[in-house]
Design a protein around this motif. Structure first.
Motif, PDB file in Angstrom:
ATOM      1  N   MET A 102      -5.776  19.596 -22.645  1.00 28.64           N
ATOM      2  CA  MET A 102      -6.814  20.509 -23.099  1.00 28.64           C
ATOM      3  C   MET A 102      -7.170  20.198 -24.552  1.00 28.64           C
ATOM      4  SD  MET A 102      -7.523  22.515 -20.560  1.00 28.64           S
ATOM      5  CE  MET A 102      -8.310  23.929 -21.326  1.00 28.64           C
ATOM      6  N   PRO A 103      -8.420  20.450 -24.942  1.00 33.50           N
ATOM      7  CA  PRO A 103      -8.791  20.250 -26.355  1.00 33.50           C
ATOM      8  C   PRO A 103      -7.904  21.085 -27.276  1.00 33.50           C
ATOM      9  CG  PRO A 103     -10.735  20.614 -24.987  1.00 33.50           C
ATOM     10  CD  PRO A 103      -9.546  20.900 -24.116  1.00 33.50           C
ATOM     11  N   ILE A 104      -7.528  20.501 -28.390  1.00 27.58           N
ATOM     12  CA  ILE A 104      -6.648  21.173 -29.339  1.00 27.58           C
ATOM     13  C   ILE A 104      -7.474  21.769 -30.470  1.00 27.58           C
ATOM     14  CG2 ILE A 104      -4.729  20.853 -30.948  1.00 27.58           C
ATOM     15  CD1 ILE A 104      -3.831  18.500 -29.229  1.00 27.58           C
ATOM     16  N   ALA A 105      -7.327  23.079 -30.657  1.00 28.25           N
ATOM     17  CA  ALA A 105      -8.064  23.756 -31.732  1.00 28.25           C
ATOM     18  C   ALA A 105      -7.458  23.376 -33.079  1.00 28.25           C
ATOM     19  CB  ALA A 105      -8.011  25.256 -31.533  1.00 28.25           C
ATOM     20  N   ILE A 106      -8.317  23.030 -34.038  1.00 23.35           N
ATOM     21  CA  ILE A 106      -7.871  22.654 -35.378  1.00 23.35           C
ATOM     22  C   ILE A 106      -8.487  23.620 -36.377  1.00 23.35           C
ATOM     23  CG2 ILE A 106      -7.877  20.848 -37.130  1.00 23.35           C
ATOM     24  CD1 ILE A 106      -8.054  18.802 -34.899  1.00 23.35           C
ATOM     25  N   GLU A 107      -7.632  24.270 -37.141  1.00 20.05           N
ATOM     26  CA  GLU A 107      -8.107  25.219 -38.149  1.00 20.05           C
ATOM     27  C   GLU A 107      -8.612  24.470 -39.380  1.00 20.05           C
ATOM     28  OE1 GLU A 107      -8.399  28.373 -37.723  1.00 20.05           O
ATOM     29  OE2 GLU A 107      -7.483  28.363 -35.732  1.00 20.05           O
ATOM     30  N   PRO A 108      -9.664  24.974 -40.025  1.00 17.44           N
ATOM     31  CA  PRO A 108     -10.173  24.332 -41.249  1.00 17.44           C
ATOM     32  C   PRO A 108      -9.085  24.221 -42.313  1.00 17.44           C
ATOM     33  CG  PRO A 108     -11.704  26.004 -40.456  1.00 17.44           C
ATOM     34  CD  PRO A 108     -10.461  26.140 -39.632  1.00 17.44           C
ATOM     35  N   GLY A 109      -8.972  23.047 -42.899  1.00 15.72           N
ATOM     36  CA  GLY A 109      -8.000  22.836 -43.952  1.00 15.72           C
ATOM     37  C   GLY A 109      -6.594  22.542 -43.471  1.00 15.72           C
ATOM     38  N   GLU A 110      -6.386  22.514 -42.169  1.00 16.31           N
ATOM     39  CA  GLU A 110      -5.043  22.248 -41.640  1.00 16.31           C
ATOM     40  C   GLU A 110      -4.668  20.785 -41.856  1.00 16.31           C
ATOM     41  OE1 GLU A 110      -2.546  22.770 -37.427  1.00 16.31           O
ATOM     42  OE2 GLU A 110      -4.642  23.421 -37.605  1.00 16.31           O
ATOM     43  N   GLU A 111      -3.499  20.540 -42.415  1.00 17.51           N
ATOM     44  CA  GLU A 111      -3.065  19.190 -42.732  1.00 17.51           C
ATOM     45  C   GLU A 111      -2.152  18.601 -41.658  1.00 17.51           C
ATOM     46  OE1 GLU A 111      -1.355  19.116 -46.590  1.00 17.51           O
ATOM     47  OE2 GLU A 111      -3.217  19.694 -47.617  1.00 17.51           O
ATOM     48  N   ASN A 112      -1.274  19.401 -41.131  1.00 13.97           N
ATOM     49  CA  ASN A 112      -0.335  18.930 -40.106  1.00 13.97           C
ATOM     50  C   ASN A 112      -0.971  19.089 -38.723  1.00 13.97           C
ATOM     51  OD1 ASN A 112       1.684  18.384 -42.044  1.00 13.97           O
ATOM     52  ND2 ASN A 112       2.258  20.561 -42.065  1.00 13.97           N
ATOM     53  N   LEU A 113      -1.686  18.051 -38.287  1.00 17.28           N
ATOM     54  CA  LEU A 113      -2.401  18.121 -37.017  1.00 17.28           C
ATOM     55  C   LEU A 113      -1.427  17.952 -35.854  1.00 17.28           C
ATOM     56  CD1 LEU A 113      -5.526  15.940 -37.884  1.00 17.28           C
ATOM     57  CD2 LEU A 113      -5.249  18.423 -38.051  1.00 17.28           C
ATOM     58  N   PRO A 114      -1.633  18.729 -34.782  1.00 18.75           N
ATOM     59  CA  PRO A 114      -0.756  18.583 -33.617  1.00 18.75           C
ATOM     60  C   PRO A 114      -0.985  17.230 -32.954  1.00 18.75           C
ATOM     61  CG  PRO A 114      -2.584  20.055 -33.137  1.00 18.75           C
ATOM     62  CD  PRO A 114      -2.633  19.767 -34.603  1.00 18.75           C
ATOM     63  N   PRO A 115       0.057  16.657 -32.356  1.00 16.48           N
ATOM     64  CA  PRO A 115      -0.105  15.339 -31.715  1.00 16.48           C
ATOM     65  C   PRO A 115      -1.001  15.414 -30.489  1.00 16.48           C
ATOM     66  CG  PRO A 115       2.038  16.283 -31.201  1.00 16.48           C
ATOM     67  CD  PRO A 115       1.424  17.178 -32.221  1.00 16.48           C
ATOM     68  N   THR A 116      -1.792  14.362 -30.281  1.00 15.72           N
ATOM     69  CA  THR A 116      -2.662  14.279 -29.109  1.00 15.72           C
ATOM     70  C   THR A 116      -1.883  13.675 -27.936  1.00 15.72           C
ATOM     71  OG1 THR A 116      -4.621  13.979 -30.495  1.00 15.72           O
ATOM     72  CG2 THR A 116      -4.803  13.317 -28.182  1.00 15.72           C
ATOM     73  N   LEU A 117      -1.891  14.377 -26.819  1.00 13.96           N
ATOM     74  CA  LEU A 117      -1.158  13.878 -25.655  1.00 13.96           C
ATOM     75  C   LEU A 117      -1.857  12.653 -25.073  1.00 13.96           C
ATOM     76  CD1 LEU A 117      -0.285  17.218 -23.817  1.00 13.96           C
ATOM     77  CD2 LEU A 117       1.297  15.719 -25.052  1.00 13.96           C
ATOM     78  N   PRO A 118      -1.135  11.615 -24.716  1.00 16.23           N
ATOM     79  CA  PRO A 118      -1.762  10.454 -24.071  1.00 16.23           C
ATOM     80  C   PRO A 118      -2.197  10.813 -22.658  1.00 16.23           C
ATOM     81  CG  PRO A 118       0.631  10.220 -24.075  1.00 16.23           C
ATOM     82  CD  PRO A 118       0.324  11.434 -24.908  1.00 16.23           C
ATOM     83  N   PRO A 119      -3.205  10.123 -22.126  1.00 13.50           N
ATOM     84  CA  PRO A 119      -3.630  10.390 -20.743  1.00 13.50           C
ATOM     85  C   PRO A 119      -2.495  10.107 -19.764  1.00 13.50           C
ATOM     86  CG  PRO A 119      -5.232   9.046 -21.931  1.00 13.50           C
ATOM     87  CD  PRO A 119      -4.015   9.093 -22.780  1.00 13.50           C
TER      88      PRO A 119
END
Length: 246
Positions: A102-119
């Protein structure tokens, strides 16, 4: 200043403006015509020893297959004739589905981005979104396309008229005809594998006149099957002609 002296310049401006909007669409410098062919294939589980013969437009649709976009690595494409009718042959030793997270919501200014799952090649709670494969070709014929009456003058997918009603196209009130189109599907799969194939072809003329304008004709066919296949079938679809401005 009296009203009559104001009126004269306004009338002149309107005349100049109108002169720029008159004339046939072909007279516009922005005028362009193109054909668009696109196939979309969705499959829930792996397919093996795959051969697909997809309906292909004729006559006069002659782009180089090297111009095809979106074809995955390991899939081969060529044009073959079956009783003089052209088909787009797609072959592959295997076709592997791609499920995404599912698309991962990213908050403005967030530095520690969650990892993107591989297909993944299978459905899971982490990867629930099946992405279909789409590929196609665009082709410029270098002339105006007869979008009101393409039969006999411009390429069409091989088809027969059907007694059904239009289910997808023709929602804008344009002339619409239900059609069927032949397709050959051969592959090995698990019994519950669902496969869906869509083929769309259109011809259009476009030009700029205070905004983009144009006209077109379109064909859209689809089929959905379950389990392994080995033979000819019929795609169900619609054909719309004379859509747009003239």
């Amino acid at each position: 200043m009296s009203a009559r002296f104001i009126l004269v310049p306004i009338v002149c401006i309107c005349c100049i403006f109108a002169a720029g909007c008159t004339g046939s669409p072909e007279s516009h410098d922005s005028y362009q015509s193109s054909y668009s062919y696109e196939a979309t294939i969705s499959f829930t589980e792996p397919l093996h020893n795959v051969t697909l013969l997809l309906p292909y437009p004729a006559p006069g649709f002659d782009p180089l297959l090297s111009e095809i976009y979106g074809l995955p690595d390991g899939w081969d494409a060529q044009i073959i004739a079956v009783n003089t009718t052209p088909f787009l042959s797609i072959t592959a030793a295997e076709m592997i589905p791609r499920y995404h997270g599912m698309p991962i919501a990213i908050e403005p200014g967030e530095e520690n981005l969650p990892p993107t799952l591989p297909p993944s090649d299978q459905y899971s709670e982490e990867t629930p979104i099946l992405r279909p494969v789409s590929f196609g070709i665009r082709y410029d014929p270098g002339r105006t396309i007869q979008t009101k009456h393409p039969e006999g003058t411009d390429p069409l997918l091989p088809h027969s008229t059907s007694e059904g009603t239009c289910a997808i196209l023709g929602m804008g009130g344009e002339p619409c005809t239900a059609i069927t189109s032949p397709v050959y599907l051969s592959y090995e799969s698990s019994p519950d594998t669902s496969v869906e194939v869509w083929v769309r072809f259109s011809g259009s003329n476009e030009w700029w006149s205070l905004g983009w304008s144009g006209n077109s004709y379109s064909q859209l066919c689809s089929i959905q099957l379950t389990g392994p296949q080995d033979g000819w079938n019929e795609m169900q679809g619609d054909m719309v002609v004379g859509s747009g401005r003239y």
